[in-house]
Design an enzyme around this catalytic site. Structure first.
Site, mmCIF file in Angstrom:
data_model
loop_
_atom_site.group_PDB
_atom_site.id
_atom_site.type_symbol
_atom_site.label_atom_id
_atom_site.label_comp_id
_atom_site.label_asym_id
_atom_site.label_seq_id
_atom_site.Cartn_x
_atom_site.Cartn_y
_atom_site.Cartn_z
ATOM 1 N N ARG A 78 0.791 -1.038 0.177
ATOM 2 C CA ARG A 78 -0.194 0.097 -0.003
ATOM 3 C C ARG A 78 0.755 1.140 -0.008
ATOM 4 O O ARG A 78 0.460 2.235 -0.445
ATOM 5 C CB ARG A 78 -0.930 0.133 1.390
ATOM 6 C CG ARG A 78 -2.067 -0.955 1.070
ATOM 7 C CD ARG A 78 -2.996 -0.568 2.199
ATOM 8 N NE ARG A 78 -4.217 -1.536 2.058
ATOM 9 C CZ ARG A 78 -4.505 -2.456 2.996
ATOM 10 N NH1 ARG A 78 -3.700 -2.566 3.967
ATOM 11 N NH2 ARG A 78 -5.484 -3.291 2.779
ATOM 12 N N HIS A 136 8.568 -22.525 7.752
ATOM 13 C CA HIS A 136 9.929 -22.502 7.474
ATOM 14 C C HIS A 136 10.921 -23.507 8.251
ATOM 15 O O HIS A 136 11.912 -23.676 7.996
ATOM 16 C CB HIS A 136 10.562 -21.012 7.660
ATOM 17 C CG HIS A 136 10.723 -20.644 8.893
ATOM 18 N ND1 HIS A 136 9.860 -20.142 9.844
ATOM 19 C CD2 HIS A 136 11.669 -20.544 9.839
ATOM 20 C CE1 HIS A 136 9.881 -19.789 11.029
ATOM 21 N NE2 HIS A 136 11.398 -19.951 10.966
ATOM 22 N N HIS A 187 4.811 -25.054 13.530
ATOM 23 C CA HIS A 187 6.408 -25.484 13.609
ATOM 24 C C HIS A 187 6.620 -26.795 14.661
ATOM 25 O O HIS A 187 7.352 -27.633 14.418
ATOM 26 C CB HIS A 187 7.254 -24.361 14.306
ATOM 27 C CG HIS A 187 7.152 -22.952 13.533
ATOM 28 N ND1 HIS A 187 7.124 -23.119 12.299
ATOM 29 C CD2 HIS A 187 7.173 -21.640 14.020
ATOM 30 C CE1 HIS A 187 7.003 -21.838 11.804
ATOM 31 N NE2 HIS A 187 7.056 -20.957 12.802
ATOM 32 N N LYS A 225 7.765 -16.783 24.389
ATOM 33 C CA LYS A 225 8.913 -15.801 24.179
ATOM 34 C C LYS A 225 9.655 -15.191 25.470
ATOM 35 O O LYS A 225 8.941 -15.532 26.603
ATOM 36 C CB LYS A 225 7.748 -14.594 23.645
ATOM 37 C CG LYS A 225 7.077 -14.781 22.223
ATOM 38 C CD LYS A 225 7.847 -14.492 21.053
ATOM 39 C CE LYS A 225 7.340 -14.580 19.837
ATOM 40 N NZ LYS A 225 7.887 -14.980 18.685
HETATM 41 C C1 BG6 Z 1 7.834 -17.489 13.384
HETATM 42 C C2 BG6 Z 1 7.046 -16.701 14.256
HETATM 43 O O1 BG6 Z 1 6.997 -18.309 12.326
HETATM 44 O O2 BG6 Z 1 8.728 -18.191 13.948
HETATM 45 C C3 BG6 Z 1 7.717 -16.147 15.199
HETATM 46 O O3 BG6 Z 1 5.893 -15.987 13.662
HETATM 47 C C4 BG6 Z 1 9.076 -16.801 15.835
HETATM 48 O O4 BG6 Z 1 7.024 -15.537 16.222
HETATM 49 C C5 BG6 Z 1 9.725 -17.465 14.605
HETATM 50 O O5 BG6 Z 1 9.850 -15.845 16.479
HETATM 51 C C6 BG6 Z 1 10.593 -18.547 15.205
HETATM 52 O O6 BG6 Z 1 11.439 -18.868 14.173
HETATM 53 P P1 BG6 Z 1 12.993 -19.387 14.242
HETATM 54 O O7 BG6 Z 1 13.381 -19.866 13.001
HETATM 55 O O8 BG6 Z 1 13.797 -18.207 14.791
HETATM 56 O O9 BG6 Z 1 13.176 -20.510 15.211
#
Ligand code: BG6
Length: 506
Positions: free
Chosen positions: A47, A183, A245, A345
């Site tokens: 945007r 990821h 994850h 966190k």
């Molecule tokens: C992300 C989350 O998918 O993964 C984040 O949205 C988190 O909140 C992150 O910090 C952690 O990824 P990694 O690769 O740092 O373990």
């Protein structure tokens, strides 16, 4: 690195956090390693009204500011920059899509580049409308090459919305053109779980309820919510980390051997495992889950304000920043074995690992070692940092008496292999460009994940947390998480304090 097909990458959400921190650095990595074809271009959209030059300036500033700053005079950087351009526009309005159609058409005519990769890196609430607009503008069809779409998590916010989003995306794109990204599946050490389990014969006979007592899966972070409060307030730790994850780590640890390594063989086994995890009743949620939120504390020697005082967070927010769950798998291999999962966190240290605890020896021949009882065997798969594997076992203590002591055998990635490991996003982006969906989540997998998570979210919503905040920033999490595992006679491994995470006075 295998060079990918030429393509145009269109990023929705190009001025956002994810693009800045993960996508562009990963694309730069591919560019440097020779994974990107010379005529591969990147169009950012968003945007914010920006020219190509202003967009490049922002990217330059972000790269200069990164942990490992990029040298802007490097010819590598200058050729990368030439790939970048920007089209401003609201992703929920038609104008942006007509501009995209015109741009892609002219690239097709000028460069003959017809393949298209759409990357949806916007907040998930916008994903649906972007997909619908791509369909309406006929951008999902391509008779001169391939068109693929990458969708970031969370994929919906519960079972119903996840199904609805799947229906919409499957209406517009073929399933083999859809890449639902998590990821964690691109991390080397996560992929190593498969190699470790299925590339070694010695594990399989003991990898079951007869020998394994319990499994711990931890993803502890020292970071707070940073500038992502708006996203996090909506998402919370359960949906942000567990749905995707942590369940991925769990399935790779617990699934049956696949018949092959192709995308469907692997994903069939993961889905089968998820389907063996019965959704919890509301009562089970009270017994087998713990949620937490951090209060004030110290992380890495720095004072941390309570979550509720972070900019953008409601002062009475109920959002969980910590989750611990005792998951069970109802199948022959795992009946009765708890899979304890925790994430949070602002914890004491950054540490992601899977620890498999074996049962005690049937006869306690050496149990009376003087200092302490002998530890049962354990295998720790360290995902990050300090990537590696350690195996804990008993060894004879030097001296006359036949006494045992617990020792560890170590494998360290850093010591065993030289060279840089590709980042998770670079690995996955290259997979998309090669059209390989193995490390992506299939439609039925997303559905199976939400079937497990939704009842927990619903039970929590009906009983707002009363004791938030319930752990201090910089600690190992709430006390109730210890009680959760102690009920089964187990304990969490301490979240190791790395030097960098130690408060100054410790
Ligand atoms: C992300 C989350 O998918 O993964 C984040 O949205 C988190 O909140 C992150 O910090 C952690 O990824 P990694 O690769 O740092 O373990």
């Amino acid at each position: 690195m295998r060079e990918a097909d030429p393509c145009t990458i269109i990023i929705f959400g190009a001025t956002g956090d994810l693009t800045r921190r993960k996508l562009l650095p990963a694309l730069y990595e591919l560019h440097g390693a020779g994974g990107m074809n010379r005529s591969c271009d990147i169009i950012g959209t968003g945007r914010t009204p920006l020219t190509d030059e202003r967009f490049r300036e922002r990217v330059r500033a972000a790269f200069a500011d990164a942990k490992a700053p990029v040298d802007m005079n490097d010819p590598q950087w200058r050729t990368f920059e030439q790939r970048l351009s920007y089209i401003p526009g609201d992703p929920s309005e038609a104008g942006l899509y007509s501009r995209l159609v015109a741009e892609l058409q002219s690239r097709r005519n000028e460069v003959g580049n017809s393949n298209c990769l759409f990357y949806v890196a916007t907040p998930s609430s916008l994903a649906r409308s972007i997909i619908e607009w791509l369909g309406a503008a006929n951008l999902s069809k391509n008779d001169r090459g391939w068109t693929r779409i990458v969708i970031e998590k969370p994929f919906g916010h519960d079972l119903q919305s996840g199904r609805e989003l799947n229906r919409v995306v499957n209406d517009v794109f073929a399933e083999d053109a859809i890449f639902r990204i998590d990821h964690y599946l691109g991390k080397e050490t996560v992929q190593n779980i498969l190699v470790f389990r299925f590339g070694n014969t010695m594990l399989e006979p003991v990898w079951n309820r007869n020998y394994i007592d319990y499994v711990e899966i931890t993803a502890a972070e020292t970071l707070g919510v940073g500038s992502r409060a708006a996203f996090y307030e909506e998402t919370g730790a359960l949906r942000d980390m567990v749905t995707n994850h942590l369940l991925q780590l769990l399935t790779l640890t617990a699934m049956e051997p696949p018949v092959g390594l192709d995308a469907d063989a692997l994903r069939d086994q993961k889905v089968q495992l998820l389907r063996a995890m019965r959704p919890m009743t509301a009562y089970e949620v009270t017994q087998r889950t713990v949620r937490g939120q951090y209060g004030a504390g110290t992380v890495g020697g720095q004072p941390v304000v309570p979550y509720r005082a972070e900019p953008g967070v409601q002062p009475n927010s109920d959002t969980e920043t910590y989750v611990a769950i005792d998951f069970r798998i109802d199948n022959w291999r795992w009946e009765g074995v708890p899979f304890y999962v925790r994430t949070g966190k602002c914890l004491a240290s950054q540490q992601t690992e899977v620890v498999v605890h074996f049962k005690r020896t049937p006869q306690a021949l050496f149990a009376r070692a003087p200092e302490k009882d002998l530890e049962p065997n354990q295998i720790a798969l360290r995902i990050q940092p300090d990537e590696g594997i350690s195996i804990g076992f008993a060894a004879k203590r030097p001296g006359d008496a036949l006494r045992a002591i617990a020792v560890e055998a170590e494998f360290s990635y850093a010591e065993s292999f030289e060279g840089r490991v590709p980042s998770a996003y670079a690995t996955l982006l290259l997979d998309v460009m090669h059209g390989d969906p193995t490390r992506f989540t299939r439609r039925d997998e997303v559905d199976a994940e939400w079937r497990i998570i939704t009842p927990i979210k619903e039970a929590w919503a009906s009983q707002p947390a009363r004791r938030f905040p319930n752990y201090a920033a910089g600690s190992d999490g709430p006390d109730s998480a210890n009680a959760l595992v102690e009920r089964g006679g187990h304990s969490w491994s301490p979240i190791a304090r790395q030097r960098s995470a130690l408060p100054d006075d410790e």
